[in-house]
Write a protein that holds these residues in place. Structure first.
Motif, PDB file in Angstrom:
ATOM      1  N   MET A  16      23.571  38.753   2.556  1.00  0.00           N
ATOM      2  CA  MET A  16      24.910  37.880   1.469  1.00  0.00           C
ATOM      3  C   MET A  16      25.250  36.784   2.181  1.00  0.00           C
ATOM      4  N   ARG A  17      24.981  35.984   0.923  1.00  0.00           N
ATOM      5  CA  ARG A  17      25.817  34.870   0.443  1.00  0.00           C
ATOM      6  C   ARG A  17      26.889  34.497  -0.861  1.00  0.00           C
ATOM      7  N   VAL A  18      27.782  33.542   0.146  1.00  0.00           N
ATOM      8  CA  VAL A  18      28.191  33.038  -1.408  1.00  0.00           C
ATOM      9  C   VAL A  18      28.454  31.575  -1.252  1.00  0.00           C
ATOM     10  N   GLU A  19      27.324  30.684  -1.788  1.00  0.00           N
ATOM     11  CA  GLU A  19      27.277  28.962  -1.494  1.00  0.00           C
ATOM     12  C   GLU A  19      28.428  28.530  -2.287  1.00  0.00           C
ATOM     13  N   GLN A  20      28.940  27.589  -2.760  1.00  0.00           N
ATOM     14  CA  GLN A  20      28.724  26.737  -3.385  1.00  0.00           C
ATOM     15  C   GLN A  20      28.157  25.577  -3.348  1.00  0.00           C
ATOM     16  N   MET A  21      27.879  25.238  -5.000  1.00  0.00           N
ATOM     17  CA  MET A  21      26.952  24.890  -5.854  1.00  0.00           C
ATOM     18  C   MET A  21      27.366  23.221  -6.127  1.00  0.00           C
ATOM     19  N   LEU A  22      28.625  23.391  -7.130  1.00  0.00           N
ATOM     20  CA  LEU A  22      29.244  22.815  -7.333  1.00  0.00           C
ATOM     21  C   LEU A  22      30.846  22.675  -7.514  1.00  0.00           C
ATOM     22  N   PRO A  23      31.388  21.417  -7.214  1.00  0.00           N
ATOM     23  CA  PRO A  23      31.187  20.533  -6.677  1.00  0.00           C
ATOM     24  C   PRO A  23      30.338  20.065  -5.835  1.00  0.00           C
ATOM     25  N   ILE A  24      29.719  19.159  -5.911  1.00  0.00           N
ATOM     26  CA  ILE A  24      28.451  18.834  -3.735  1.00  0.00           C
ATOM     27  C   ILE A  24      29.612  18.147  -3.138  1.00  0.00           C
ATOM     28  N   VAL A  25      29.485  19.233  -2.068  1.00  0.00           N
ATOM     29  CA  VAL A  25      30.109  19.120  -0.748  1.00  0.00           C
ATOM     30  C   VAL A  25      29.191  18.632   0.336  1.00  0.00           C
TER      31      VAL A  25
END
Length: 292
Positions: free
Chosen positions: A186-195
């Protein structure tokens, strides 16, 4: 109450039919998994090149100190979540893992329903949220097993446009990452803002010199949304690969369980048949003895 021989025989036949279906579904899922894994590998080649281009570009003096809004964090008033599930069941714990994690996130970080928004990909997740009074702001059903970018472009573009319009201030993708045919994560990935574009990670060992046309900000305005869209698309491909793997594993387990049930029923049938034969012999002997 004793079960008749015909009932046991019918159960065996029914279970055999079920095992044939689950075995066929397992082989179909295995074929889909092979194609999905290849699609994921092909995407990684593209993603690596785009990432290298942007990191090199951001490391150059020409775009130093860029104020592009897709790179800058802002005060978070509302968070967007793209939740990727399947459109159907028979995939083991694939959907429940994602949905439980998302609900835990909401419970931990969002006391106010207005502080988050759900973009749902997959019918199982969409129905799950609606049943709990959470209305997705956008949904997509009926996605192919190997989706093209054209199939998901509308929802991806919509998500990026919502962020640019400040309808939410950060965007995450929640999905199952494919590790191998037996394991997903299971993943929770930040897409925006691009960091995650760190120029120090992609040092190429040569001096970077760029002649940009029409200009640095115009170029970033074009490339950064495309990069975000491609990362979201990559997550969808990854999730579909994990879904096909989960379907294959679930159907293999179902087939193995069916074979076990058939074996147990066969033993039960043989014992019942033996008991019936013994009873008939006893009755014949008793009848013959009564005639003497």
């Amino acid at each position: 109450m004793a079960v008749s021989l015909n009932e046991i025989k019918n159960k065996i036949a029914s279970t055999k039919n079920t095992s044939q279906i689950t075995n066929a579904m397992q082989m179909v899922s295995a074929a889909k998994l092979g194609k999905s894994e290849q699609a994921a590998k092909d995407f990684q080649v593209y993603a690596k090149r785009v990432r290298q281009l942007l990191t090199d570009l951001l490391d150059s003096e020409l775009v130093a100190g860029s104020s592009n809004p897709m790179l800058l964090s802002r005060p978070v008033k509302k968070t967007g979540y793209i939740v990727i599930t399947s459109d159907r069941g028979l995939v083991g714990g694939y959907n429940s893992t994602v949905l439980k994690a998302v609900m835990d996130l909401i419970k931990e970080y969002h006391e106010d329903p207005e502080s988050y928004a759900i973009i749902s990909i997959g019918g199982m997740g969409t129905d799950f949220f609606k049943a709990r009074g959470i209305e997705p702001i956008y949904e997509l059903r009926g996605l192919a097993d190997q989706p093209s970018f054209d199939e998901v472009q509308k929802i991806i573009n919509k998500a990026v446009a919502m962020y640019q319009a400040e309808l939410f201030d950060e965007l995450y993708v929640c999905y199952n990452h494919h590790v191998n045919s037996l394991t997903s994560q299971m993943r929770v990935e930040q897409m925006l803002p691009i960091v995650d574009l760190d120029p120090n990670e992609a040092a190429t060992g040569y001096a970077k010199e760029f002649d940009l046309e029409p200009g640095k900000e115009a170029l970033l305005n074009q490339l950064l949304p495309q990069y975000a869209e491609s990362m979201i698309y990559g997550a969808i491909i990854d999730a579909k690969t994990a879904e096909n793997a989960a379907g294959m594993t679930a159907m293999q387990t179902a087939t193995d369980n069916a074979k076990k049930v058939i074996s147990e029923l066969t033993i039960q049938y043989n014992r019942a048949r033996q008991a019936a034969i013994t009873q008939e012999i006893t009755e014949i002997v008793a009848g013959a003895s009564a005639l003497e």
